[in-house]
Design a protein around this motif. Sequence first.
Motif, PDB file in Angstrom:
ATOM      1  N   ILE A 117       0.854  -1.182   0.000  1.00 28.98           N
ATOM      2  CA  ILE A 117       0.000   0.000   0.000  1.00 28.98           C
ATOM      3  C   ILE A 117       0.890   1.231   0.000  1.00 28.98           C
ATOM      4  O   ILE A 117       1.854   1.316   0.767  1.00 28.98           O
ATOM      5  N   ARG A 118       0.553   2.174  -0.857  1.00 29.06           N
ATOM      6  CA  ARG A 118       1.202   3.477  -0.839  1.00 29.06           C
ATOM      7  C   ARG A 118       0.139   4.547  -0.637  1.00 29.06           C
ATOM      8  O   ARG A 118      -0.921   4.494  -1.262  1.00 29.06           O
ATOM      9  N   ALA A 119       0.420   5.493   0.239  1.00 24.86           N
ATOM     10  CA  ALA A 119      -0.524   6.568   0.551  1.00 24.86           C
ATOM     11  C   ALA A 119      -0.091   7.838  -0.164  1.00 24.86           C
ATOM     12  O   ALA A 119       1.017   8.343   0.056  1.00 24.86           O
ATOM     13  N   PHE A 120      -0.971   8.358  -1.025  1.00 22.20           N
ATOM     14  CA  PHE A 120      -0.704   9.577  -1.788  1.00 22.20           C
ATOM     15  C   PHE A 120      -1.680  10.669  -1.364  1.00 22.20           C
ATOM     16  O   PHE A 120      -2.898  10.445  -1.339  1.00 22.20           O
ATOM     17  N   ARG A 121      -1.149  11.838  -1.068  1.00 22.72           N
ATOM     18  CA  ARG A 121      -1.998  12.998  -0.787  1.00 22.72           C
ATOM     19  C   ARG A 121      -2.217  13.769  -2.087  1.00 22.72           C
ATOM     20  O   ARG A 121      -1.260  14.130  -2.781  1.00 22.72           O
ATOM     21  N   LEU A 122      -3.481  14.028  -2.428  1.00 22.49           N
ATOM     22  CA  LEU A 122      -3.791  14.763  -3.643  1.00 22.49           C
ATOM     23  C   LEU A 122      -3.507  16.247  -3.463  1.00 22.49           C
ATOM     24  O   LEU A 122      -3.765  16.819  -2.405  1.00 22.49           O
ATOM     25  N   GLY A 123      -2.966  16.874  -4.502  1.00 26.48           N
ATOM     26  CA  GLY A 123      -2.661  18.297  -4.457  1.00 26.48           C
ATOM     27  C   GLY A 123      -2.136  18.762  -5.799  1.00 26.48           C
ATOM     28  O   GLY A 123      -2.372  18.137  -6.838  1.00 26.48           O
ATOM     29  N   TRP A 124      -1.380  19.844  -5.782  1.00 28.82           N
ATOM     30  CA  TRP A 124      -0.813  20.394  -7.011  1.00 28.82           C
ATOM     31  C   TRP A 124       0.550  19.770  -7.298  1.00 28.82           C
ATOM     32  O   TRP A 124       0.748  19.107  -8.298  1.00 28.82           O
ATOM     33  N   TYR A 125       1.515  20.017  -6.419  1.00 23.61           N
ATOM     34  CA  TYR A 125       2.845  19.414  -6.495  1.00 23.61           C
ATOM     35  C   TYR A 125       3.465  19.544  -7.891  1.00 23.61           C
ATOM     36  O   TYR A 125       3.879  18.563  -8.514  1.00 23.61           O
ATOM     37  N   GLY A 126       3.488  20.783  -8.372  1.00 21.52           N
ATOM     38  CA  GLY A 126       4.113  21.041  -9.659  1.00 21.52           C
ATOM     39  C   GLY A 126       3.383  20.443 -10.838  1.00 21.52           C
ATOM     40  O   GLY A 126       3.950  20.306 -11.924  1.00 21.52           O
ATOM     41  N   GLY A 127       2.118  20.088 -10.646  1.00 21.91           N
ATOM     42  CA  GLY A 127       1.323  19.505 -11.710  1.00 21.91           C
ATOM     43  C   GLY A 127       1.291  17.991 -11.704  1.00 21.91           C
ATOM     44  O   GLY A 127       0.548  17.383 -12.482  1.00 21.91           O
ATOM     45  N   SER A 128       2.072  17.356 -10.833  1.00 21.75           N
ATOM     46  CA  SER A 128       2.086  15.891 -10.799  1.00 21.75           C
ATOM     47  C   SER A 128       0.850  15.316 -10.117  1.00 21.75           C
ATOM     48  O   SER A 128       0.498  14.161 -10.332  1.00 21.75           O
ATOM     49  N   GLY A 129       0.211  16.103  -9.262  1.00 26.90           N
ATOM     50  CA  GLY A 129      -1.087  15.716  -8.731  1.00 26.90           C
ATOM     51  C   GLY A 129      -1.114  15.059  -7.377  1.00 26.90           C
ATOM     52  O   GLY A 129      -2.183  14.942  -6.778  1.00 26.90           O
ATOM     53  N   ALA A 130       0.025  14.604  -6.852  1.00 21.88           N
ATOM     54  CA  ALA A 130       0.002  13.928  -5.552  1.00 21.88           C
ATOM     55  C   ALA A 130       1.413  13.835  -4.984  1.00 21.88           C
ATOM     56  O   ALA A 130       2.406  13.944  -5.707  1.00 21.88           O
ATOM     57  N   ARG A 131       1.483  13.608  -3.665  1.00 21.81           N
ATOM     58  CA  ARG A 131       2.756  13.367  -2.987  1.00 21.81           C
ATOM     59  C   ARG A 131       2.669  12.053  -2.228  1.00 21.81           C
ATOM     60  O   ARG A 131       1.661  11.764  -1.566  1.00 21.81           O
ATOM     61  N   LEU A 132       3.724  11.261  -2.315  1.00 20.88           N
ATOM     62  CA  LEU A 132       3.800   9.998  -1.585  1.00 20.88           C
ATOM     63  C   LEU A 132       4.157  10.271  -0.133  1.00 20.88           C
ATOM     64  O   LEU A 132       5.169  10.901   0.160  1.00 20.88           O
ATOM     65  N   LEU A 133       3.305   9.796   0.784  1.00 18.13           N
ATOM     66  CA  LEU A 133       3.526  10.012   2.216  1.00 18.13           C
ATOM     67  C   LEU A 133       4.003   8.767   2.943  1.00 18.13           C
ATOM     68  O   LEU A 133       4.715   8.857   3.940  1.00 18.13           O
TER      69      LEU A 133
END
Length: 519
Positions: free
Chosen positions: A101-117
């Motif tokens: 399982i990988r947890a991704f937070r949705l957002g902008w992040y330079g246009g990539s759309g998510a950050r891995l937490l």
Amino acid sequence: MRRWIAWSLVALVAVAGCQAGGPAVRPAPSGPTSSTPAHHESSAAATPVDENAKPGTTAWRISDRLLAGPLELAGYADRVSVRSGQSFRLFVTSTAGAFTIRAFRLGWYGGSGARLLWTSPAVPGRPQPAPTVAADRMVSTHWQPSLTVPTTGWPAGAYLLLLRAANGKEKYVPITVRSDSARGAVVIVDAVNTYQAYNQWGGYSLYNGPGNSFATRSHRVSFDRPYDRDGAHFLLQSERPLIQLAEHSGVRLAYLTSVDLATDPAALAGARAMVSLGHDEYWTVAARAAVTKARDAGTNLAFLGANAVYWRVRYEASALGPNRILVGYKDAAADPVKNQPDTTVKWRGKPFPRPENSLTGMLYECFPAAGSFTVRDPGFFLFAGTGAINGSTYPGLTSTEVDRAYPIAGTPRNLQVVAHSPVSCGPTVHTFSDATYYTVPSGAGVFATGSMEWIPALRGPDSKVSLGSPAAAFARKVTLNLIQAMATGPLGRSHPAHANLATLGTSSSTSTGTGGTLG
């Protein structure tokens, strides 16, 4: 009385022999194990600018060829939302062996759309027992938990848990990390009630049963089961484009779910604004009361879809805890709770009719709609910088489901219609969709787009609804203006509404719509 669902039983039995007696579930990891460790910050600490400056990734996306089947890999959480630092349990069925399982937070992040937490270690996978169907056709599961997920250091936001099996197949589980406080923030509300109402996993939803029949629909639906399709359809289609734009705006944000609105009376205390997303159809009595109270205390509201506040629902507890069952009979005669404010019928229907227009400004009009968003009031402050003039049209922006303003009881007296768009709903229904704005004595402003295509348009052109680049750019600019304006405080103090509904000559008859009679 319960009975097995045939389609799931066959699939599970086929693999039970080789999977039974597998290894025990591995304990939950004590913290992040990804190469980019999570920061230990409170859910309200990081600003969108700081958070979205962190490295993003596109690894959250699932390609069509890797999407797992409904029983091959699927899961659900025992909470729809948690606070940062609060753990939750994940229940997963897998016929494809171990999974991560990988947890991704949705957002902008330079246009990539998510950050891995966070990334889990490998978790032993096994097929869980087949779901059951109650006498009222509610599908639920009685699975063993697969692992406990920690959220230490996870900022508030909308998250995708990406399950990946040993064979490479993938599926999502959505979870919201709710904010500790909404004070001073623009609040994004994930419409989990609507997610669940449409969820057909196990063969039943509040809409259909076997054979796509409304007559055999479920009267209650449980959060104790996976979501259908990719596991996060509504979050990705009707919410993510707005989340990404809002996170890029730099405005202070907070996150809640529709369950939080209903169960925490203070959830919106001090909020600058609340944003209802693209398909926010199912509301409890408590949630509507909380949002109305917030509006009357100065919190701006934005309804960026259509068909909001249409069905009245309530919650019941399951074995996993309170508010895990969404009750929606859609029929006063069938509902065992008789003649009460939370009898589960349309908000506009008896026994306690409270049509949605007193909150959203409009009524649900029809589906399937197709038309061009047509500007009526080019001087409207949210249209600044768009280049729109009176009569400007944006094809495709008024589509799918739409709302319309009517001069009837409940419609705010100062309602300002800023767009009045001709639409067709099928071959014989020709009507209008409106975008509206009104203000209340607290100073709060309420803006509604009247179209379910608004948030999907934020992604860019869409040939399926004939939406081109000009319409997408218009929607993005108006939405950005809205978010930034709402963040400054009550809109009505600087931008009072100017009533103009009477100038449209709209009849008080709602017969052009397909949303049902009033009262």
